[in-house]
Write a protein that holds these residues in place. Structure first.
Motif, mmCIF file in Angstrom:
data_model
loop_
_atom_site.group_PDB
_atom_site.id
_atom_site.type_symbol
_atom_site.label_atom_id
_atom_site.label_comp_id
_atom_site.label_asym_id
_atom_site.label_seq_id
_atom_site.Cartn_x
_atom_site.Cartn_y
_atom_site.Cartn_z
ATOM 1 N N ARG A 171 -40.786 -42.467 -30.070
ATOM 2 C CA ARG A 171 -40.505 -43.535 -29.113
ATOM 3 C C ARG A 171 -41.720 -44.451 -28.911
ATOM 4 N NH1 ARG A 171 -40.940 -46.900 -26.112
ATOM 5 N NH2 ARG A 171 -40.144 -47.265 -24.015
ATOM 6 N N ASP A 196 -28.456 -47.266 -23.310
ATOM 7 C CA ASP A 196 -28.865 -46.008 -23.919
ATOM 8 C C ASP A 196 -29.398 -46.150 -25.343
ATOM 9 O OD1 ASP A 196 -27.937 -44.822 -21.605
ATOM 10 O OD2 ASP A 196 -25.898 -44.674 -22.393
ATOM 11 N N ARG A 276 -30.880 -44.217 -31.112
ATOM 12 C CA ARG A 276 -30.338 -43.475 -29.981
ATOM 13 C C ARG A 276 -31.271 -42.319 -29.652
ATOM 14 N NH1 ARG A 276 -25.788 -41.701 -32.249
ATOM 15 N NH2 ARG A 276 -27.036 -39.952 -32.952
ATOM 16 N N GLN A 277 -31.452 -42.071 -28.354
ATOM 17 C CA GLN A 277 -32.317 -40.974 -27.928
ATOM 18 C C GLN A 277 -31.830 -39.664 -28.548
ATOM 19 O OE1 GLN A 277 -32.974 -40.917 -23.710
ATOM 20 N NE2 GLN A 277 -33.620 -38.779 -23.725
ATOM 21 N N ASP A 278 -32.758 -38.897 -29.118
ATOM 22 C CA ASP A 278 -32.358 -37.695 -29.853
ATOM 23 C C ASP A 278 -32.673 -36.404 -29.116
ATOM 24 O OD1 ASP A 278 -31.339 -37.082 -32.704
ATOM 25 O OD2 ASP A 278 -32.918 -35.594 -32.372
ATOM 26 N N GLY A 282 -36.867 -37.442 -24.495
ATOM 27 C CA GLY A 282 -36.926 -38.899 -24.689
ATOM 28 C C GLY A 282 -38.055 -39.353 -25.596
ATOM 29 N N TRP A 285 -36.299 -40.809 -31.267
ATOM 30 C CA TRP A 285 -35.157 -41.711 -31.337
ATOM 31 C C TRP A 285 -34.652 -41.779 -32.776
ATOM 32 C CZ3 TRP A 285 -33.038 -44.695 -27.166
ATOM 33 C CH2 TRP A 285 -33.578 -44.328 -25.922
#
Ligand SMILES: Cc1cc2nc3c(=O)[nH]c(=O)nc-3n(C[C@H](O)[C@H](O)[C@H](O)COP(=O)(O)OP(=O)(O)OC[C@H]3O[C@@H](n4cnc5c(N)ncnc54)[C@H](O)[C@@H]3O)c2cc1C
Length: 467
Positions: A171, A196, A276-278, A282, A285
């Motif tokens: 991120r 999101d 997308r956040q994985d 956080g 991504w």
């Protein structure tokens, strides 16, 4: 059978799990189908055969997550690490091994242990009902009959035969001065907040240049046995989609609809890459729909052409491989038991980790859980601040699921610092030279915290008698 715990599969994970059981004083029967029946990749009858590279990757524990995992496993009495250390070859900062010497050492140790019984033969269906503690460690090439039996138990969609891996980006390496947070049409969705996704916008010239680079980039080939295994249309590599026409990606994973760029109000992007956040922390991504067979160096070069990802650091690069693995966050509990049949635990690559070391690490944890259960002890999972715990957490809960998009979102993962809970960055003393940056200071702090917490977990007082 004299074993109290039956381990199926004598690869990296099964060998380690069996060793941990026996060292804890619990008898174990290790069932291995080789050499009577080989997988498509194994060639010998030895335990812990390395099917491809002879490298366990970096051995540097202070600033490398897999090096840290090595160190944690050594402290936990790992057979795999002891054999690797005894048969290491010169390889700079990496731990490379003489594969034959390594596998022979693992095999000798297991065969010589008084609490271990070796049984050669395939387990071709669910284990007999009278086996009340079983560890399934049959790996990415689990034999078809056992895989079919597991699939019947878990449900068809919950056991995959191919991984379809999209790259994962840290991120803090994404430029949010170019990209913005928004879900398509601001839809909140279940558990979402309407913002999101991270969106990376491309104009026409950027899209055309990206497409050209993607089409020209070097691809990795399928192995012969992989080419013969069909994979779903729903997880086509991005470069295969690109070959189908210049607009295919713009109507697929890069479609620009339902999104408005706050940095260029009033102009619609020509194409958009979404991340997308994985993980629940956080920190990681996932590039949505970007599963790929491009060579790793090419992925870094081409994906850094995407606006906002110019400085991207990748926690995982994309791939597509034959791989049997469970939808573990849904199917397994925190001690790796199958919720649908708790006498079965799983270990190794089949749980959704990737790599020799990670597979052995999950074998180590599973072996300890099973041993504690047999001895009437309750063992807490390793803390999520340790490499062992971070990896376990990825499998059993840390990953955020988004299974509605065609391909299953839970995909195999190597250990990396993005899986660890963040730590306050220590003051940077300055200085020049390799490994003197703030990022390295943070990794050192994470590694020191990990080893301190691991030592507490390994202490005998960490297990308590089960009620
Ligand atoms: C072609 C290929 C290349 C790879 N290259 C690398 C690499 O270079 N580096 C890396 O880190 N990782 C690599 N991997 C990933 C690697 O497989 C795993 O990291 C590791 O071997 C997995 O450990 P495991 O113990 O889960 O499975 P394995 O080591 O595969 O062990 C599973 C064992 O179970 C046995 N078995 C299967 N079904 C049954 C059954 N029904 N009954 C009894 N026994 C059974 C198999 O014979 C095998 O011995 C590769 C994987 C593949 C498929």
């Amino acid at each position: 059978m004299t074993g109290e715990v039956h381990v199926i599969g004598g690869g990296l994970a099964g060998s380690e799990a069996t060793w941990q059981l026996a060292q804890a004083g619990v008898p174990a029967a290790l069932h291995e189908m080789r050499p009577l029946r080989q997988t498509e990749a194994h060639k010998t009858g030895s335990f812990a055969e390395l099917v491809c590279s002879n490298s366990f990757r970096s051995d540097e524990w202070e600033t490398n997550a897999v090096g840290l995992l090595h160190e944690e496993m050594r402290r936990a009495g790992s057979l795999i690490m002891a054999a690797a250390d005894a048969h290491k070859l010169p390889a700079g900062g990496a731990l490379a091994v003489d594969r034959d010497g390594f596998a022979a050492a693992v095999t000798e140790k297991l065969e010589a242990h008084p609490l271990i019984e070796i049984v050669r033969g395939e387990i071709d269906g669910l284990p007999p009902a009278e086996w009340d503690s079983v560890i399934v460690a049959t790996g990415p090439l689990t034999s078809p009959s056992l895989a079919a039996a597991i699939q019947a138990l878990t449900g068809e969609a919950e056991l995959a035969f191919f991984d379809a891996i999209a790259p994962i980006v840290y991120r803090d390496s994404i430029d949010t001065g170019v990209c913005w947070f928004q879900s398509r049409y601001d839809k909140a969705g279940p558990g979402g907040g309407g913002a999101d996704y991270i969106n990376c916008p491309l104009d026409k010239a950027q899209y055309d240049a990206f497409l050209a680079a993607l089409l020209a980039a070097e691809k990795a080939a399928f192995k012969e046995f992989e080419a013969a295994t069909p994979y779903f249309e729903g997880c086509l590599p991005i470069e295969v989609m690109a070959e189908r026409g210049s607009d295919t990606l713009r109507y697929g994973p890069m479609k620009p609809v339902g999104l408005s760029n706050p940095y260029k109000a009033g102009t619609r992007p020509y194409a958009v890459v979404q991340l997308r956040q994985d993980n629940s922390l956080g920190t990681l991504w996932n590039m949505v729909g970007f599963q790929t067979k491009l060579k790793h160096g090419e992925q870094v070069r081409v994906f850094r052409m995407i606006p906002g990802l110019e400085q991207a650091e990748f926690a995982r690069l994309g791939g597509l491989h034959r791989n049997t693995f469970l939808n573990s966050p849904k199917l397994l509990d925190a001690t790796l038991c199958l919720k649908a049949d708790p006498r079965l635990r799983f270990a190794g690559q089949i749980t959704g980790v990737e790599g020799y070391v990670e597979s052995a690490a999950i074998g180590l944890i599973t072996g300890r859980f099973a041993a504690a259960e047999c001895l009437g002890w309750k063992l807490k999972p390793p803390p999520p601040t340790t490499a062992l715990g971070a990896l376990l957490n990825h499998i059993t809960g840390g990953h955020l699921s988004a299974d509605s998009e065609g391909t299953r979102s839970f995909q195999p993962m190597n250990v990396n610092f993005g899986l660890f809970p963040p730590i306050a960055t220590p003051p940077h003393p300055g200085g020049k030279g390799p490994r003197s940056s703030k990022g390295f200071d943070r990794k050192r702090a994470l590694s020191r915290r990990a080893l301190a917490d691991l030592d507490v977990w390994l202490a005998p007082s960490a297990s308590v008698a089960a009620e």
